[in-house]
Design a protein around this motif. Sequence first.
Motif, PDB file in Angstrom:
ATOM      1  N   GLN A 648      -6.302 -60.653 -50.625  1.00  0.00           N
ATOM      2  CA  GLN A 648      -5.674 -61.933 -50.287  1.00  0.00           C
ATOM      3  C   GLN A 648      -4.520 -62.187 -51.255  1.00  0.00           C
ATOM      4  O   GLN A 648      -4.637 -62.920 -52.228  1.00  0.00           O
ATOM      5  CB  GLN A 648      -6.724 -63.051 -50.366  1.00  0.00           C
ATOM      6  CG  GLN A 648      -7.900 -62.836 -49.426  1.00  0.00           C
ATOM      7  CD  GLN A 648      -9.135 -63.632 -49.813  1.00  0.00           C
ATOM      8  OE1 GLN A 648      -9.187 -64.236 -50.888  1.00  0.00           O
ATOM      9  NE2 GLN A 648     -10.123 -63.633 -48.954  1.00  0.00           N
ATOM     10  N   ASN A 852      -2.118 -50.205 -40.367  1.00  0.00           N
ATOM     11  CA  ASN A 852      -2.646 -51.484 -39.880  1.00  0.00           C
ATOM     12  C   ASN A 852      -3.366 -52.230 -41.009  1.00  0.00           C
ATOM     13  O   ASN A 852      -3.225 -53.444 -41.155  1.00  0.00           O
ATOM     14  CB  ASN A 852      -3.590 -51.257 -38.708  1.00  0.00           C
ATOM     15  CG  ASN A 852      -2.863 -50.810 -37.460  1.00  0.00           C
ATOM     16  OD1 ASN A 852      -1.672 -51.091 -37.297  1.00  0.00           O
ATOM     17  ND2 ASN A 852      -3.545 -50.099 -36.588  1.00  0.00           N
ATOM     18  N   ALA A 853      -4.148 -51.472 -41.802  1.00  0.00           N
ATOM     19  CA  ALA A 853      -4.882 -52.100 -42.900  1.00  0.00           C
ATOM     20  C   ALA A 853      -3.919 -52.664 -43.943  1.00  0.00           C
ATOM     21  O   ALA A 853      -4.071 -53.796 -44.413  1.00  0.00           O
ATOM     22  CB  ALA A 853      -5.835 -51.096 -43.534  1.00  0.00           C
ATOM     23  N   ASN A 855      -0.816 -53.540 -43.513  1.00  0.00           N
ATOM     24  CA  ASN A 855      -0.105 -54.688 -42.945  1.00  0.00           C
ATOM     25  C   ASN A 855      -0.943 -55.952 -43.034  1.00  0.00           C
ATOM     26  O   ASN A 855      -0.454 -57.035 -43.371  1.00  0.00           O
ATOM     27  CB  ASN A 855       0.268 -54.408 -41.489  1.00  0.00           C
ATOM     28  CG  ASN A 855       1.495 -53.522 -41.365  1.00  0.00           C
ATOM     29  OD1 ASN A 855       2.293 -53.435 -42.283  1.00  0.00           O
ATOM     30  ND2 ASN A 855       1.647 -52.862 -40.235  1.00  0.00           N
ATOM     31  N   GLN A 856      -2.228 -55.840 -42.716  1.00  0.00           N
ATOM     32  CA  GLN A 856      -3.116 -57.007 -42.769  1.00  0.00           C
ATOM     33  C   GLN A 856      -3.245 -57.522 -44.194  1.00  0.00           C
ATOM     34  O   GLN A 856      -3.410 -58.725 -44.411  1.00  0.00           O
ATOM     35  CB  GLN A 856      -4.487 -56.648 -42.208  1.00  0.00           C
ATOM     36  CG  GLN A 856      -4.489 -56.415 -40.698  1.00  0.00           C
ATOM     37  CD  GLN A 856      -5.846 -55.970 -40.185  1.00  0.00           C
ATOM     38  OE1 GLN A 856      -6.817 -55.901 -40.941  1.00  0.00           O
ATOM     39  NE2 GLN A 856      -5.921 -55.648 -38.907  1.00  0.00           N
ATOM     40  N   LEU A 857      -3.181 -56.623 -45.161  1.00  0.00           N
ATOM     41  CA  LEU A 857      -3.306 -57.020 -46.564  1.00  0.00           C
ATOM     42  C   LEU A 857      -1.998 -57.547 -47.135  1.00  0.00           C
ATOM     43  O   LEU A 857      -1.978 -58.072 -48.249  1.00  0.00           O
ATOM     44  CB  LEU A 857      -3.784 -55.824 -47.401  1.00  0.00           C
ATOM     45  CG  LEU A 857      -5.216 -55.328 -47.121  1.00  0.00           C
ATOM     46  CD1 LEU A 857      -5.449 -53.997 -47.801  1.00  0.00           C
ATOM     47  CD2 LEU A 857      -6.239 -56.352 -47.571  1.00  0.00           C
ATOM     48  N   TRP A 880       6.460 -53.843 -39.422  1.00  0.00           N
ATOM     49  CA  TRP A 880       5.691 -55.096 -39.478  1.00  0.00           C
ATOM     50  C   TRP A 880       6.569 -56.265 -39.876  1.00  0.00           C
ATOM     51  O   TRP A 880       6.416 -57.360 -39.386  1.00  0.00           O
ATOM     52  CB  TRP A 880       4.553 -54.920 -40.478  1.00  0.00           C
ATOM     53  CG  TRP A 880       3.618 -56.074 -40.530  1.00  0.00           C
ATOM     54  CD1 TRP A 880       2.809 -56.525 -39.544  1.00  0.00           C
ATOM     55  CD2 TRP A 880       3.389 -56.942 -41.647  1.00  0.00           C
ATOM     56  NE1 TRP A 880       2.090 -57.613 -39.978  1.00  0.00           N
ATOM     57  CE2 TRP A 880       2.425 -57.891 -41.266  1.00  0.00           C
ATOM     58  CE3 TRP A 880       3.912 -57.004 -42.941  1.00  0.00           C
ATOM     59  CZ2 TRP A 880       1.964 -58.873 -42.115  1.00  0.00           C
ATOM     60  CZ3 TRP A 880       3.445 -57.987 -43.797  1.00  0.00           C
ATOM     61  CH2 TRP A 880       2.480 -58.911 -43.368  1.00  0.00           C
ATOM     62  N   GLU A 895       1.890 -67.795 -43.310  1.00  0.00           N
ATOM     63  CA  GLU A 895       0.547 -68.139 -42.835  1.00  0.00           C
ATOM     64  C   GLU A 895      -0.036 -69.306 -43.626  1.00  0.00           C
ATOM     65  O   GLU A 895      -0.611 -70.233 -43.063  1.00  0.00           O
ATOM     66  CB  GLU A 895      -0.368 -66.912 -42.948  1.00  0.00           C
ATOM     67  CG  GLU A 895      -1.794 -67.163 -42.455  1.00  0.00           C
ATOM     68  CD  GLU A 895      -2.679 -65.940 -42.610  1.00  0.00           C
ATOM     69  OE1 GLU A 895      -2.146 -64.883 -42.987  1.00  0.00           O
ATOM     70  OE2 GLU A 895      -3.886 -66.044 -42.357  1.00  0.00           O
TER      71      GLU A 895
END
Length: 957
Positions: A648, A852-853, A855-857, A880, A895
């Motif tokens: 995070q 993908n991982a 990018n999510q992080l 991304w 976000e």
Amino acid sequence: MPPVRIHAHPLRKVRGWEEHLEQISTDLRRVVSDRRSRVLMVKAAPGGGKTRLLAEAATVAEDMGFTIVGGVVAGPDAVPDMAHLPAATQVRVAGSSTDRLSSPRATSLVEATGARLRRAANDVPTVVTLDDLHLADFPTLMALCDLILALKGRPILWLLTFTSATSAAPSEQASMCLSRLRGRVAVEPIRRLSPLSNEALEQLVTDHTGSVPDPTLLALVESLNDTPSAVIELIRGLMEDGVICTVEGTLRLTPGTPGSSRDVNAVHVPAPVPKRLSSMIEENLLRLSDSTVKSLRLAAVLGSPFAPEELSAMLDESPAGLLTAVHEAVERGVLVCCGQNLAFRTESIWRVLLDSVPPPVRALLRRQAAETLLRRPDGAERAALQLVHVARPGDAKDLDVIAEGARRLVATDPTTAASLAIRGMELLDPGQDQRVRLAHTAVKALTKVGRLDEAVTLARDEIEVAAAPTSVPPTRDIAALQASMSTALLLRGDASAARQATDDVLARQAGGLPRAEVVVTRLAASYLIGDSTAVEQARTILSRPDRRDRAVRVSAMTVHALDRWRTGHVVDAVGILRDAVALNHVGETVQVLDPCCFLAFALVRIDEFGEAEEVVRGYGTTTAWTESSPATAVQAALRAPLHLAQGQLNEAEQVARVALRQDGPYMPVFAPQAFLVLAHVALRRGTPAQAAIHLKALEGEGLQHSSSPWQAEYLLLQAQLAEVNDGPAAALEVLTETGAQPITPREILLEDPAVAAWWVRCALTADQPEIAGGVVDTIEDLSKLNPGVPALFAAATHARALAEADTDALAEAGRLHRNPWSRAATAEDRARIFLFRGDHESAITELDCAMNAYNQLGAEREAARVRAQLRGLGVWRRHWKQAKRPLSGWESLTETERKVAKLVANGLTNQQAADHLFISPHTVGFHLRQIYRKLGIRSRSALIRYDASRVSRPEAS
């Protein structure tokens, strides 16, 4: 500073009364479904918002297809855009005249309403609004009741309002008349329009000024929370007086205005109040009975909160004699119950009442109060708070009371204790015994609230004076003062100076039994500067537990645990820290080596995130800090690495900056952890220059010695930065240099066991397999030494599989890892091996998974690296970041900014939004400023409107 303007047409919104509107909406639906009349009665004080409520209710009804009959009177709480309402439907408002409505006009009003209703179709849903009916006479109300009963079979909702502050006779007549309706038609009172909540007050001020009030101004507004119109009148008056201004969208008192700032050393006295607010509060107080005002003035001298028995003694009355005055004061919102005590609802009310007592009389009353309080076993603290305002220089008796009161308050209210002790010092000549003792108390209290620089400066000044030939205070008093100064020095991050201060204390005591505070600070400082005797001293203390203070034992356990951790005994270290946390307790001694902190750090490093979160949450209950202390900053320093390890990044950065804040209590000893987290975040996001800046800042933050808890992570980050800038060989060079330092590869791997795979990867890329083998052996030894630590086993599996190019073992490591960064890395490592074997299809699958991982992080550097590998295989994936955020509008928000915007638009305050997101109110304020800038708005009310219009658009849903 831009001027403040009251908006001519504020947002047409009834603040704080959403539940009342919901009640009206429910009755509107019932009228439609039952096809029968209902009556809603609204009661409120003059200016209490009932007229605005009727206007909003009429709008709701119109939206539901109702026909509106009657009108809303332009009363004191009406909004300006109501002027278009038919004059024929208006009645005079309460307070505008003492005259009642004349029967002919009132009767004609009722007759006109009835005529219009009879002309309408029987099945048309209708709302009738009649305001200020307390001014109507008996025949008019009788006629109205007859009309309601005559039309009870039709779908009509009657909204009738009364002002509650009228004489008894009219209210009695209205009640008698309306009682005729009960049992014959549905009659329901609307819940009383009570004072606005803090959130509603903030929204009300924002609606009428376009700016969000800061906490200081909001607290002042709360003091006058009678009615919305009174609040608006206050803001308008402050604007006319030129004592409020807008700064970056925030409404605040202009500098120099009474109440705009507070003297941190003021002793138990509220801040001054602007003249306009003072006058309005005085006007409200004049509505109370003389006996109640007298009681409140005496209570203001006693302070807030105060014990009822203290007031009873001051008045020389029995407790029963207070009942009427206290009941009236509580009913009118002047006093509130506070456990067994009473308190003024706001500090502004307290200050106005205190100022109403002439200074000479106030001094006599303080003397009387002190004498009364000293007769009580627990009255020393309260008596000291009185005497500090009237004591004369050199008055030994008064100063003894002040010193004792300050000493007792250190544990429960260190801010007041510090102010009390400092004021006592001002009444004594330098070098006097009592002054040195008061200085000791002040330093302890200042340390507890995080005012470390003040604590150190005050202590050094007093010690310097005491060293003069003309001054001979007892050695033990100087030693106690130096001991407290050493604690402040250590918490300030100056371990060397703290150690020297403890040595000076021990020299002064000349072999006597050292104070617990000295032992704790010396133990911590010795460990942090690399003194090897610290570990031996800790073992000695633990071998004789019955002869040591609990705080000393806890500190010794912490040092012992840190030593076990450095030698690779992770399970032992964590177990010792858990025991130390269980033994720790809240007391006067500030734990400079707090086991909670190091347990949280250890648990994060071995991926025990759940327990780490519990330890961080429980930190405040196992320490000596108070609400006004740096506990928030310390908890942020503990939470930042937890967010980082869980992937995070935004949250990690936010709380790390809270830990480094300079606008409140600050704990420099934990600053290195916050800088390290910020450097990690910068590297993950692909901004190595920013990471280098954070590492540079660390050079002066407690990294002087290799035994520093942050040294191994600091070296690791230097190596990772070198890899980004100059390649794997440069990273290995940095890590190889550790061989000449006390920092071992084992310690670096313990900072983050998952870094073993990164280290192996660098070694293989640089064609140095012997280094890769050494890393694998080290992490496997750690795993074998600590068989109950899954993170070490996963890291060892990952490192061995990478060194042996075993894709199946890498897949197993990915399943074992709890750390999201490591899981993503295993996919990337598998891809590289597949590529080496020529299996492009499997490599692309793994690279997609890794990208993908990442990018999510939010790991932009890692994602870019994987994307480049995919391009090398002829596979083009959408960047991304290519869907680049626009510069403005909702899509430009991050976000976290969207989360903050939604919470604030739903009516939450900064504090409530912060609690939801586990960040500080300051961080919420920062995000709000970014939101305002990107959306082109300037206030909370504008954000509410923006969010409402956005949600209502089809594309938004």
